[in-house]
Design a protein around this motif. Sequence first.
Motif, short mmCIF file in Angstrom:
data_model
loop_
_atom_site.label_atom_id
_atom_site.label_comp_id
_atom_site.label_asym_id
_atom_site.label_seq_id
_atom_site.Cartn_x
_atom_site.Cartn_y
_atom_site.Cartn_z
N ILE A 1 97.53 40.20 -15.29
CA ILE A 1 97.68 39.34 -14.11
C ILE A 1 96.46 38.46 -13.93
N ALA A 2 95.26 39.04 -14.12
CA ALA A 2 94.03 38.27 -13.95
C ALA A 2 93.93 37.15 -14.98
N ILE A 3 94.26 37.44 -16.23
CA ILE A 3 94.20 36.43 -17.28
C ILE A 3 95.25 35.35 -17.05
N ARG A 4 96.43 35.78 -16.65
CA ARG A 4 97.53 34.82 -16.44
C ARG A 4 97.20 33.85 -15.31
N ARG A 5 96.57 34.37 -14.25
CA ARG A 5 96.25 33.51 -13.12
C ARG A 5 94.96 32.71 -13.33
N GLY A 6 94.05 33.24 -14.12
CA GLY A 6 92.74 32.60 -14.25
C GLY A 6 92.59 31.70 -15.45
N THR A 7 93.61 31.64 -16.32
CA THR A 7 93.53 30.81 -17.52
C THR A 7 94.81 30.01 -17.67
N ARG A 8 94.86 29.22 -18.73
CA ARG A 8 96.06 28.44 -19.03
C ARG A 8 96.96 29.14 -20.03
N LEU A 9 96.65 30.37 -20.35
CA LEU A 9 97.45 31.10 -21.33
C LEU A 9 98.84 31.39 -20.78
N GLU A 10 99.83 31.31 -21.66
CA GLU A 10 101.19 31.68 -21.29
C GLU A 10 101.32 33.20 -21.29
N THR A 11 102.53 33.67 -20.97
CA THR A 11 102.75 35.10 -20.84
C THR A 11 102.36 35.87 -22.09
N SER A 12 102.85 35.43 -23.25
CA SER A 12 102.58 36.16 -24.49
C SER A 12 101.10 36.17 -24.82
N GLY A 13 100.42 35.05 -24.58
CA GLY A 13 98.98 34.97 -24.87
C GLY A 13 98.17 35.87 -23.96
N ALA A 14 98.50 35.85 -22.66
CA ALA A 14 97.77 36.68 -21.70
C ALA A 14 97.98 38.16 -22.01
N LEU A 15 99.23 38.53 -22.35
CA LEU A 15 99.51 39.92 -22.68
C LEU A 15 98.79 40.33 -23.96
N SER A 16 98.74 39.43 -24.94
CA SER A 16 98.05 39.74 -26.21
C SER A 16 96.57 40.02 -25.98
N VAL A 17 95.94 39.21 -25.13
CA VAL A 17 94.52 39.42 -24.84
C VAL A 17 94.32 40.76 -24.12
N ALA A 18 95.17 41.03 -23.13
CA ALA A 18 95.05 42.29 -22.37
C ALA A 18 95.24 43.49 -23.29
N ILE A 19 96.25 43.44 -24.16
CA ILE A 19 96.51 44.55 -25.08
C ILE A 19 95.36 44.71 -26.06
N THR A 20 94.83 43.59 -26.56
CA THR A 20 93.73 43.65 -27.52
C THR A 20 92.51 44.34 -26.92
N LEU A 21 92.16 43.97 -25.69
CA LEU A 21 90.97 44.54 -25.05
C LEU A 21 91.17 46.02 -24.72
N ILE A 22 92.28 46.34 -24.04
CA ILE A 22 92.49 47.72 -23.61
C ILE A 22 92.88 48.60 -24.79
N GLY A 23 93.65 48.06 -25.73
CA GLY A 23 94.03 48.83 -26.92
C GLY A 23 92.83 49.17 -27.78
N THR A 24 91.89 48.23 -27.90
CA THR A 24 90.65 48.51 -28.64
C THR A 24 89.85 49.59 -27.93
N GLY A 25 89.79 49.50 -26.60
CA GLY A 25 89.10 50.54 -25.83
C GLY A 25 89.75 51.89 -26.01
#
Length: 279
Positions: free
Chosen positions: A139-163
């Motif tokens: 939600i934060a990435i989607r609202r704070g950037t110009r990324l579309e749904t798939s891009g925002a979800l990919s970034v979120a998954i990459t960060l939390i999945g790596t963690g």
Amino acid sequence: MIPEEETPFNLFMVAILLVAAFATAALTFFGIQEQNMNFIAIGLSFGFFLLLGVAFTRGEVLTGPGTFSQVSAAYWLGHLPFLVSMPIGGSLSLFSAPTDAHLSMVQQAPIYIQHKVNLWMAPIIETVTLLGFVAVLFIAIRRGTRLETSGALSVAITLIGTGFALLHGARTPAFFLFAFASFTVWTVIVFGHDLGWWETSLIPAGTALAVAMHKGNNHADQQIGVLESWQVILSAPEPIVYISAGIVLFEVLAVFGTMWLIVSYTVPWIKPAVEKARR
């Protein structure tokens, strides 16, 4: 009899999170009794993160659709590949022997505490919390950037999945890829409805599946089966054994819930007879 009516709350998720909450409280109490700061820290932090995970999913993990038997089936389905054979954790028998603890903070604890934390509390609370973090970060990435749904979800998954992978040691590249891929699949299943990818919400069933796969991996990693883990945690003294009994009772009910789902779909007259009896 397993309740099957749709309710404002998902009975399975309410039950599993309530037992997890009582387990964290019991661990904290045990730590206070034993003057063990590690147990107190784990109990308090697990309790905090459990509440955080529920809040981050806006409570939907507790209110999503699905009967007890449906979510029970997802729970035991998630265990199945690990209890049969798991290449990364090794071949696993239902009666195999345990190895080292997953969390270093409990390595000096009695074995019944180690199993309760490593094989039950940690998989539930970590999974619910990290899935909640994905939702908030998306939600934060989607609202704070110009990324579309798939891009925002990919970034979120990459960060939390790596963690998630690093949290579990990331011992080898194969293990890292397995952990990351697993978390990605869990996230897509849990939040696919909110993203418009399918019609029905799978938050409770998807979360139960994710918890079970996480839990099954820990069983495989420690080379101990479900039945043996029940025996170990039931060897705890009072009052810890009461929480152990709650865990075992919950999982036994989930077994019956799964069996009920299978029977109701394979025996044609079962579901109509039950529906008629309710009228």
